[in-house]
Design an enzyme around this catalytic site. Structure first.
Site, short mmCIF file in Angstrom:
data_model
loop_
_atom_site.label_atom_id
_atom_site.label_comp_id
_atom_site.label_asym_id
_atom_site.label_seq_id
_atom_site.Cartn_x
_atom_site.Cartn_y
_atom_site.Cartn_z
N HIS A 16 -11.36 5.56 -1.02
CA HIS A 16 -10.87 6.89 -0.64
C HIS A 16 -10.46 7.63 -1.92
O HIS A 16 -9.96 7.02 -2.88
CB HIS A 16 -9.68 6.77 0.30
CG HIS A 16 -10.08 6.48 1.71
ND1 HIS A 16 -9.64 7.23 2.79
CD2 HIS A 16 -10.88 5.52 2.24
CE1 HIS A 16 -10.16 6.75 3.91
NE2 HIS A 16 -10.90 5.70 3.60
N GLU B 177 -8.06 9.58 -3.00
CA GLU B 177 -6.71 9.47 -3.57
C GLU B 177 -6.50 8.12 -4.25
O GLU B 177 -5.89 8.03 -5.32
CB GLU B 177 -5.65 9.64 -2.48
CG GLU B 177 -5.75 10.94 -1.69
CD GLU B 177 -6.58 10.79 -0.43
OE1 GLU B 177 -7.71 10.24 -0.54
OE2 GLU B 177 -6.13 11.22 0.64
N CYS C 77 -5.42 10.46 4.68
CA CYS C 77 -5.62 9.83 5.97
C CYS C 77 -4.37 9.08 6.39
O CYS C 77 -3.57 8.65 5.56
CB CYS C 77 -6.83 8.89 5.93
SG CYS C 77 -6.58 7.39 4.96
N CYS D 224 -4.00 6.07 3.26
CA CYS D 224 -3.63 6.78 2.03
C CYS D 224 -2.22 7.36 2.13
O CYS D 224 -1.48 7.41 1.14
CB CYS D 224 -4.64 7.89 1.73
SG CYS D 224 -6.26 7.27 1.24
#
Length: 684
Positions: free
Chosen positions: A377, A379, A435, A500
């Protein structure tokens, strides 16, 4: 000229409409009257002369309070007045038109979220005009008589305060102070302090507190919910967050007033409701009741102009570094980047890492040698790229050249280890809400109609969540087991990866540097988080920082970090189509971009990423024993990766403290990967 006149007319119209929208609570018609109110107010509304004491006393008190105002003799210009009310405003030159010998300048200033533009033959006069327009927005009365009464003048038939072309007299911009209290002035003892406070701010209360002030409680405090209800009747409060377990008493209530949403939190719905009401009173009416603190989130917002600069720098840099890539690899569904600044000076800002990606690996690709990146992801990849950057900054201290160490962002401490240089700040940009709970439970979709509470109260609001293996979306953590087993994953159990949202919350306590670098450096925290779309700063603050309020005392150099939060003025358009199965990362100082297959955690050629555990462990081993460390060495040099991580004793104890805080708050158990993935030998 016609252009100047049209500009002035447009601004005047906008400000008058804004005044009407906000509403003037001095007007009894601004809210439905109760039967009791009608009985008291009706006689006064029919009379043509002031009411006598004892007959319609409320309106009489209002007039007495207005008459109490007096203006100082020495006038102050609009710029000085506005600076006293709102210090630190930034004026910007919008345009310069007209011939050289007769230019027309346009200067704008933003106040209270509104932009006021003034024009004039010089920049100074245009600036003055903009300040005057801004000041006028502070005075909101339904008619000229009330405005003149408040301003200490006589009603003038030639001035219409509700007209689009209304031109206010120059006396409007003289400083005003309350005169000495008159003997026998009706009203409660607390009114003088509240009125005086409002006068010092340079704003007139839009309705006398005697008309709206609720009956004080036995403790002498006023209830903000009752006061707000009298200013704006018929408000409805909605519960945005309800604790999953009875012992975790943390409610969040919200109320929509004049098109804006205000939140409050507390251990009961009543307390949370009061905090939400106080936030609305503070923001809309400049009323601060004793014993009620203003909304915390207001002080934790990043300046909008700076947030927009961070967003634009990250997107521009991504376009630059992906220029040579194919259009397929230049696509992204989620983009992240970290910007480094010296203070909040955007002129010295530098993008140091970039990343994209929305996928995680499946269990079959898990490596027991640390050769894959588990979570791709954007981040998370940005944070791993940031680790690459931190290693490079520490490696500068191994150089024999003094200027190399001086270029590093770290300075050596006398007691051992390193810390960031003063004023060095880091800002995370993500193109969409992280997320997990920040995205799934963000109330951005219901702020326009808070009465639609059908989908608001959810059992798992604020709960820890995990990503779906090889897919998108998150689910609440299941069961009490905190550790996955290697055999279970290899036999087909889904690989669990924390969301995240939860990882950023963890960084706000443990820092971005991780366990290995904690041997050398003090915790490194984010100063701000800028979200491009699907954001709600109140909810972001709650899930990233305020879920672990009961964290307890932390060791020296660690803290419960609360980054400044902001959205962007113009969000980047979301690209259509399915999410790519790859992740891109870039680090300042590295010549190349790296493309990682997000489903396998390896580069497209099959090799290991520069961001995997194995590569970082090798860089750490090269530093260990050669650089100053924060903790004294106990015994021999660690031989395994897991031993090196566990050797950061303070970091590990704070991590356990955080996990217990989540459990204590009833938010679930942090799930860890199988320990076998970290049981590989260090390359010394």
């Amino acid at each position: 000229s016609d252009t100047v006149q049209n500009s002035q007319k447009g601004t005047s119209s906008a400000e008058v409409k804004e005044n009407r929208d906000v509403g003037n609570v001095a007007n009894l018609g601004a809210r439905p009257l109760s039967a009791g109110d009608r009985a008291r107010a009706a006689p006064g509304l029919k009379r043509k002369r002031p009411l006598e004491e004892g007959n319609g006393a409320h309106l009489c008190k209002l007039q007495l309070i207005w008459k109490k105002l007096s203006w100082s003799v020495t006038p102050k210009n609009a710029l000085v007045q506005l600076h006293e009310l709102k210090p630190g405003l930034q004026y910007r030159t919008v345009s310069q038109t007209g011939p050289v010998h007769a230019p027309v300048f346009a200067v704008a200033v933003e106040v209270n979220g509104l932009t006021f533009e003034g024009t004039g033959p010089t920049k100074k006069k245009a600036k003055m005009r903009a300040a005057e327009l801004a000041l006028r927005s502070f005075v909101q009365f339904p008619n000229a008589c009330q405005a003149h009464l408040a301003l200490g003048g006589c009603p003038s038939p030639s001035t219409d305060f509700t007209s689009d072309q209304a031109d206010f007299p120059d006396t409007l911009f003289k400083e005003f102070e309350p005169s000495a209290p008159r003997q026998g002035l009706p009203g409660r003892p607390g009114d003088a302090e509240l009125l005086s406070s409002a006068y010092r701010r340079g704003r007139l209360l839009r309705r006398a507190l005697d008309l709206v002030g609720p009956t004080p409680s036995p403790t002498g405090e006023r209830n903000p919910v009752v006061l707000l209800n009298q200013l704006r009747a018929g408000l409805r409060y909605v519960c945005l967050a309800e604790p999953a377990e009875p012992r975790a008493r943390s409610f969040v209530m919200a109320v929509s007033v004049d098109g804006r949403t205000f939140e409050g939190s507390g251990r009961s719905k009543k307390v949370a409701k009061g905090q939400a009401a106080q936030a609305a009173l503070q923001a809309l009416f400049d009323i601060q009741l004793p014993g009620h603190n203003p909304s915390r989130s207001k002080g934790h917002l990043l300046p909008q102009e700076f947030a927009d600069s961070v967003s634009q720098m990250v997107m521009q840099k991504f376009r630059e570094v992906t220029l040579a890539l194919t259009p397929v690899h230049a696509r992204h569904k989620a983009l992240a980047g970290i910007v480094m600044t010296r203070g909040l000076d955007a002129r010295q800002a530098q993008v140091i890492v970039l990343s994209s990606g929305t996928k995680c690996i499946s269990g079959e690709h898990l490596s027991d040698q640390g050769l894959v990146v588990n979570d791709c992801h954007a981040e998370v990849v940005a944070r791993r790229a940031f680790l690459h950057f931190l290693y490079a900054q520490l490696e500068l201290h191994l150089s024999k050249r003094r200027e190399d160490a001086e270029r590093s962002i770290f300075v050596r401490l006398k007691e051992g280890g390193y810390r960031l240089r003063d004023t060095v700040l880091f800002h995370l940009y993500v193109s969409t809400s992280p997320c997990g709970d920040a995205r799934l439970h963000s109330p951005y979709e219901i702020t326009t109609n808070l009465s639609s509470s059908k989908h608001i109260i959810r059992k798992f609001r604020g709960h820890l969540r995990t990503k779906i293996e090889s897919g998108e979306g998150t689910v609440p953590v299941r069961g009490p087991s905190a550790v996955q087993t290697w055999d279970g994953v290899l036999l087909g159990e889904p690989l669990v990866t924390m969301s995240c949202t939860d990882k950023i919350a963890r960084w706000n306590v443990l820092g971005l540097q991780g366990a290995l670098l904690s041997h050398f450096v003090e915790p490194v925290y984010l100063h701000s988080v800028v979200v491009g779309s699907l954001h709600h700063t109140g909810h972001l603050s709650r899930v990233m920082s305020h879920r672990t309020e009961d964290l307890g005392q932390l060791p020296a150099s660690y803290r419960h970090n609360r980054p400044l939060l902001s959205g962007v003025s113009e969000a980047e358009a979301r690209q259509p189509g399915k999410s790519p199965h790859f992740s891109v990362n870039w680090v300042v100082g590295s010549a190349d971009l790296e493309i990682v297959n997000a489903t396998t955690g390896r580069r497209s050629c099959g090799g290991s990423s520069r961001l995997c555990k194995h590569v970082f462990s090798a860089r750490w081993a090269q530093l260990y024993g050669r650089l100053s460390t924060r903790t004294p060495t106990h015994g021999d040099t660690p031989s395994m990766y897991c031993e090196a991580k566990l050797g950061a004793h303070t970091y590990q104890s704070v991590k356990q403290q955080l996990f217990k805080a989540f459990q204590k708050a009833g938010l679930g158990t942090w799930v860890r990967k199988p320990p076998e993935q970290e049981q590989f030998l260090l390359t010394l």
